[in-house]
Design a protein around this motif. Structure first.
Motif, PDB file in Angstrom:
ATOM      1  N   ASN A   1      54.082 -50.736 -72.916  1.00 46.19           N
ATOM      2  CA  ASN A   1      55.402 -50.404 -73.441  1.00 46.19           C
ATOM      3  C   ASN A   1      56.347 -51.600 -73.389  1.00 46.19           C
ATOM      4  O   ASN A   1      57.091 -51.859 -74.347  1.00 46.19           O
TER       5      ASN A   1
ATOM      6  N   GLU B   1      59.751 -46.881 -79.241  1.00 45.46           N
ATOM      7  CA  GLU B   1      60.215 -45.525 -78.950  1.00 45.46           C
ATOM      8  C   GLU B   1      59.586 -44.492 -79.885  1.00 45.46           C
ATOM      9  O   GLU B   1      59.713 -43.294 -79.649  1.00 45.46           O
TER      10      GLU B   1
ATOM     11  N   LYS C   1      61.873 -52.762 -80.480  1.00 45.08           N
ATOM     12  CA  LYS C   1      62.324 -51.670 -79.612  1.00 45.08           C
ATOM     13  C   LYS C   1      62.251 -50.320 -80.303  1.00 45.08           C
ATOM     14  O   LYS C   1      61.936 -49.305 -79.678  1.00 45.08           O
TER      15      LYS C   1
END
Length: 200
Positions: free
Chosen positions: A92, A104, A100
């Protein structure tokens, strides 16, 4: 398929285009490579037997239906996340360092060792994936994807995160040595329309 290959042969060699993924910070590369080299790989049958790889397994996000819903499959995915918590955190952090938003949104990651050739399309993906390769290999090991009727793009993902739409035919070019790969993908959510095979 045989007829298609015959037509390709008549047209002659396809044009090769070179591309590169986005570089990842050296500290993350070092940590990920060390983690992969000491990984306790699952002893069960590979999860995707139709592709050629010495090792292949997937981890699913904890906040998707794969781990939230009840049932044997959800319990298995949750147990795998717990077992591989160290590499999961690194996975991650690595993706978030480059994108980013996608960090997610992705729903799972495929972790492989010794993935070779294996032309295929990702029928369950609903958009592009990110891929990175690590280890000590030479002579190739790039993601090749059909980016045009007579064009193939060779994407360098060594210590770089490259974005490919796996709904186009793609494979790994020949190489020698030690090669690990991580593929972050989406199979749940809104479908991203197919545009180009390799994305910035």
């Amino acid at each position: 398929m045989e007829l298609l290959l015959q037509e390709y042969a008549k047209a002659g060699p396809r044009r090769i285009v070179q591309a590169q993924g986005k570089p990842v910070a050296p500290a993350l590369i070092t940590a990920l490579t060390a983690c992969l080299r000491t990984l306790a790989w699952p002893t069960t049958t590979r999860e995707r037997p139709k592709v050629q790889a010495h090792r292949y397994f997937t981890l699913q996000r904890p906040d998707t239906k794969f781990t939230v819903e009840t049932g044997a499959k959800a319990k298995l995915n949750a147990a795998k996340l717990e077992k591989y918590a160290d590499i999961w955190a690194l996975l991650n952090e690595t993706l978030a360092s480059v994108d980013k938003d996608f960090a997610e949104a992705y729903t799972g990651v495929a972790i492989t060792y010794g993935f070779t050739d294996s032309p295929h399309i990702d029928t369950e993906n609903i958009g592009p994936f990110y891929g990175i390769s690590l280890g000590d290999f030479e002579g190739g090991g790039r993601i090749a994807v059909e980016s045009g009727q007579q064009e193939v793009t060779h994407l360098d993902t060594f210590q770089r995160l490259g974005r490919v739409d796996g709904r186009f035919p793609h494979w790994v070019t020949k190489y020698t040595g030690e090669r690990y790969s991580l593929i972050y993908y989406r199979t749940v959510g809104d479908v991203t329309p197919m545009t180009t095979a390799v994305l910035p």
